[in-house]
Motif scaffolding. Structure first.
Motif, PDB file in Angstrom:
ATOM      1  N   ARG A 199     -46.201 -25.378  -2.358  1.00  0.00           N
ATOM      2  CA  ARG A 199     -45.446 -25.642  -3.588  1.00  0.00           C
ATOM      3  C   ARG A 199     -45.177 -27.136  -3.739  1.00  0.00           C
ATOM      4  O   ARG A 199     -45.361 -27.702  -4.816  1.00  0.00           O
ATOM      5  N   ARG A 200     -44.742 -27.773  -2.658  1.00  0.00           N
ATOM      6  CA  ARG A 200     -44.424 -29.203  -2.725  1.00  0.00           C
ATOM      7  C   ARG A 200     -45.665 -30.056  -2.998  1.00  0.00           C
ATOM      8  O   ARG A 200     -45.571 -31.128  -3.607  1.00  0.00           O
ATOM      9  N   ALA A 201     -46.835 -29.575  -2.552  1.00  0.00           N
ATOM     10  CA  ALA A 201     -48.066 -30.338  -2.738  1.00  0.00           C
ATOM     11  C   ALA A 201     -48.537 -30.334  -4.186  1.00  0.00           C
ATOM     12  O   ALA A 201     -49.389 -31.137  -4.569  1.00  0.00           O
ATOM     13  N   GLY A 202     -47.992 -29.433  -4.993  1.00  0.00           N
ATOM     14  CA  GLY A 202     -48.371 -29.376  -6.400  1.00  0.00           C
ATOM     15  C   GLY A 202     -49.813 -28.972  -6.615  1.00  0.00           C
ATOM     16  O   GLY A 202     -50.469 -29.448  -7.555  1.00  0.00           O
ATOM     17  N   SER A 203     -50.313 -28.079  -5.757  1.00  0.00           N
ATOM     18  CA  SER A 203     -51.714 -27.660  -5.837  1.00  0.00           C
ATOM     19  C   SER A 203     -51.993 -26.726  -7.014  1.00  0.00           C
ATOM     20  O   SER A 203     -53.137 -26.537  -7.402  1.00  0.00           O
ATOM     21  N   GLY A 204     -50.930 -26.114  -7.546  1.00  0.00           N
ATOM     22  CA  GLY A 204     -51.125 -25.143  -8.614  1.00  0.00           C
ATOM     23  C   GLY A 204     -51.480 -23.767  -8.102  1.00  0.00           C
ATOM     24  O   GLY A 204     -51.735 -22.846  -8.888  1.00  0.00           O
ATOM     25  N   THR A 205     -51.511 -23.608  -6.781  1.00  0.00           N
ATOM     26  CA  THR A 205     -51.849 -22.321  -6.170  1.00  0.00           C
ATOM     27  C   THR A 205     -50.605 -21.453  -6.059  1.00  0.00           C
ATOM     28  O   THR A 205     -49.586 -21.884  -5.519  1.00  0.00           O
ATOM     29  N   ALA A 206     -50.692 -20.224  -6.547  1.00  0.00           N
ATOM     30  CA  ALA A 206     -49.592 -19.268  -6.401  1.00  0.00           C
ATOM     31  C   ALA A 206     -49.642 -18.671  -4.997  1.00  0.00           C
ATOM     32  O   ALA A 206     -50.718 -18.499  -4.429  1.00  0.00           O
ATOM     33  N   THR A 207     -48.489 -18.375  -4.432  1.00  0.00           N
ATOM     34  CA  THR A 207     -48.445 -17.816  -3.080  1.00  0.00           C
ATOM     35  C   THR A 207     -47.895 -16.395  -3.099  1.00  0.00           C
ATOM     36  O   THR A 207     -46.863 -16.129  -3.718  1.00  0.00           O
ATOM     37  N   LEU A 208     -48.609 -15.509  -2.419  1.00  0.00           N
ATOM     38  CA  LEU A 208     -48.209 -14.111  -2.303  1.00  0.00           C
ATOM     39  C   LEU A 208     -47.969 -13.816  -0.830  1.00  0.00           C
ATOM     40  O   LEU A 208     -48.889 -13.938  -0.011  1.00  0.00           O
ATOM     41  N   ILE A 209     -46.745 -13.455  -0.475  1.00  0.00           N
ATOM     42  CA  ILE A 209     -46.394 -13.189   0.908  1.00  0.00           C
ATOM     43  C   ILE A 209     -46.752 -11.742   1.256  1.00  0.00           C
ATOM     44  O   ILE A 209     -46.358 -10.811   0.567  1.00  0.00           O
ATOM     45  N   LEU A 210     -47.498 -11.584   2.344  1.00  0.00           N
ATOM     46  CA  LEU A 210     -47.935 -10.263   2.798  1.00  0.00           C
ATOM     47  C   LEU A 210     -47.390 -10.041   4.199  1.00  0.00           C
ATOM     48  O   LEU A 210     -47.668 -10.826   5.107  1.00  0.00           O
ATOM     49  N   THR A 211     -46.608  -8.975   4.384  1.00  0.00           N
ATOM     50  CA  THR A 211     -45.973  -8.774   5.679  1.00  0.00           C
ATOM     51  C   THR A 211     -45.622  -7.320   5.921  1.00  0.00           C
ATOM     52  O   THR A 211     -45.590  -6.512   4.985  1.00  0.00           O
ATOM     53  N   THR A 212     -45.361  -6.995   7.176  1.00  0.00           N
ATOM     54  CA  THR A 212     -44.878  -5.655   7.522  1.00  0.00           C
ATOM     55  C   THR A 212     -43.365  -5.625   7.509  1.00  0.00           C
ATOM     56  O   THR A 212     -42.757  -4.575   7.660  1.00  0.00           O
ATOM     57  N   PHE A 213     -42.738  -6.773   7.327  1.00  0.00           N
ATOM     58  CA  PHE A 213     -41.291  -6.874   7.427  1.00  0.00           C
ATOM     59  C   PHE A 213     -40.649  -6.889   6.047  1.00  0.00           C
ATOM     60  O   PHE A 213     -41.045  -7.657   5.187  1.00  0.00           O
ATOM     61  N   ALA A 214     -39.654  -6.023   5.854  1.00  0.00           N
ATOM     62  CA  ALA A 214     -38.979  -5.949   4.553  1.00  0.00           C
ATOM     63  C   ALA A 214     -37.515  -6.322   4.660  1.00  0.00           C
ATOM     64  O   ALA A 214     -36.724  -5.999   3.781  1.00  0.00           O
ATOM     65  N   GLU A 215     -37.121  -6.999   5.762  1.00  0.00           N
ATOM     66  CA  GLU A 215     -35.730  -7.372   5.913  1.00  0.00           C
ATOM     67  C   GLU A 215     -35.296  -8.327   4.803  1.00  0.00           C
ATOM     68  O   GLU A 215     -36.057  -9.153   4.334  1.00  0.00           O
ATOM     69  N   ASP A 216     -34.034  -8.188   4.399  1.00  0.00           N
ATOM     70  CA  ASP A 216     -33.517  -9.000   3.306  1.00  0.00           C
ATOM     71  C   ASP A 216     -33.651 -10.495   3.572  1.00  0.00           C
ATOM     72  O   ASP A 216     -33.878 -11.282   2.661  1.00  0.00           O
ATOM     73  N   SER A 217     -33.498 -10.906   4.853  1.00  0.00           N
ATOM     74  CA  SER A 217     -33.567 -12.330   5.160  1.00  0.00           C
ATOM     75  C   SER A 217     -34.948 -12.888   4.860  1.00  0.00           C
ATOM     76  O   SER A 217     -35.081 -14.008   4.360  1.00  0.00           O
ATOM     77  N   TYR A 218     -35.995 -12.124   5.173  1.00  0.00           N
ATOM     78  CA  TYR A 218     -37.356 -12.580   4.875  1.00  0.00           C
ATOM     79  C   TYR A 218     -37.572 -12.653   3.371  1.00  0.00           C
ATOM     80  O   TYR A 218     -38.159 -13.599   2.855  1.00  0.00           O
ATOM     81  N   ILE A 219     -37.105 -11.620   2.672  1.00  0.00           N
ATOM     82  CA  ILE A 219     -37.285 -11.586   1.220  1.00  0.00           C
ATOM     83  C   ILE A 219     -36.588 -12.769   0.570  1.00  0.00           C
ATOM     84  O   ILE A 219     -37.164 -13.493  -0.240  1.00  0.00           O
ATOM     85  N   SER A 220     -35.323 -12.980   0.952  1.00  0.00           N
ATOM     86  CA  SER A 220     -34.547 -14.064   0.357  1.00  0.00           C
ATOM     87  C   SER A 220     -35.184 -15.415   0.615  1.00  0.00           C
ATOM     88  O   SER A 220     -35.288 -16.248  -0.277  1.00  0.00           O
ATOM     89  N   ARG A 221     -35.645 -15.634   1.852  1.00  0.00           N
ATOM     90  CA  ARG A 221     -36.228 -16.940   2.165  1.00  0.00           C
ATOM     91  C   ARG A 221     -37.555 -17.119   1.444  1.00  0.00           C
ATOM     92  O   ARG A 221     -37.868 -18.207   0.968  1.00  0.00           O
ATOM     93  N   ALA A 222     -38.357 -16.044   1.367  1.00  0.00           N
ATOM     94  CA  ALA A 222     -39.643 -16.147   0.680  1.00  0.00           C
ATOM     95  C   ALA A 222     -39.438 -16.558  -0.771  1.00  0.00           C
ATOM     96  O   ALA A 222     -40.146 -17.425  -1.297  1.00  0.00           O
ATOM     97  N   LEU A 223     -38.460 -15.955  -1.424  1.00  0.00           N
ATOM     98  CA  LEU A 223     -38.191 -16.300  -2.812  1.00  0.00           C
ATOM     99  C   LEU A 223     -37.650 -17.721  -2.916  1.00  0.00           C
ATOM    100  O   LEU A 223     -37.989 -18.470  -3.828  1.00  0.00           O
TER     101      LEU A 223
END
Length: 217
Positions: free
Chosen positions: A70-94
């Motif tokens: 995101r900081r590099a300004g590449s224009g690439t969207a990022t999709l997080i793929l994981t087995t973990f659904a804990e709120d802390s991971y979700i919140s940080r990813a967003l």
């Protein structure tokens, strides 16, 4: 064709994800990485439409990689793929600016839908993640703070924000409100700036909190 960089430290997972994406006739995996640092380097080299990133990788986590992309300004969207659904991971990813969050344990069609959505400029949360985010942040209904936060937006901006929250891309929003896509981009950029938001996922959360999601969507 949607160009994808795939990053996961487990080779067997990369094989599976690549097979799922290959089943879609509009996607092409242009490079693969087994760690977050390589993923960032490959994104900057290939400039793909989407980077699919595992959270737990050596050297640089998927969340850290998403932040660097995101900081590099590449224009690439990022999709997080994981087995973990804990709120802390979700919140940080967003918070790190990820455009979407998909669980490895979900339906493969969710991955395809997620890649297409973020490539089109929309936000995407797999159903399980969306329920947890909305339940946690919305508390079952509009929150006063969010309603006050969006009160400074114009009626049209609130309408656009609600449609962003419903997961519509810029093109879909343009058709819905009968304007050109470029106009929608201007609205979305203005909304993100005025509400001090990093991306459409955060905008979607605010839309949910403020009760702006159209009932028909």
């Amino acid at each position: 064709m949607i160009r994808v960089v795939l990053a996961d430290d487990e080779a067997i997972v990369r094989v599976g994800v690549r097979a799922v994406l290959a089943a879609a006739d509009d996607m092409l995996v242009v490079a693969e990485a087994d760690n977050g640092r390589s993923a960032v380097d490959l994104v900057l080299r290939h400039r793909p439409d989407v980077a699919v990133l595992d959270i737990r990788m050596p050297g640089l986590t998927g969340l850290d990689a998403a932040a660097e992309i995101r900081r590099a300004g590449s224009g690439t969207a990022t999709l997080i793929l994981t087995t973990f659904a804990e709120d802390s991971y979700i919140s940080r990813a967003l918070g790190e600016g990820a455009s979407g969050f998909v669980l490895k344990t979900g339906d493969p069609h969710e991955l395809i839908a997620g890649v297409r959505a973020v490539a089109a400029g929309a936000a995407y949360l797999s159903p399980l993640v969306a329920r947890r985010v909305v339940d946690h942040l919305s508390g079952g209904g509009p929150r006063l703070g969010a309603a006050e936060r969006v009160s400074g937006l114009t009626a049209r901006e609130r309408e656009v924000l609600g449609l962003v929250g419903a997961g519509l891309s810029n093109g879909e929003i343009a058709k819905r409100i009968h304007v050109v896509e470029g106009t929608v981009k201007v609205y979305v950029s203005a909304i993100l700036k005025r509400l001090d938001l990093r991306n459409r996922v955060q905008a979607a959360i605010v839309a949910y909190e403020a009760g702006l999601i159209p009932a028909e969507t």
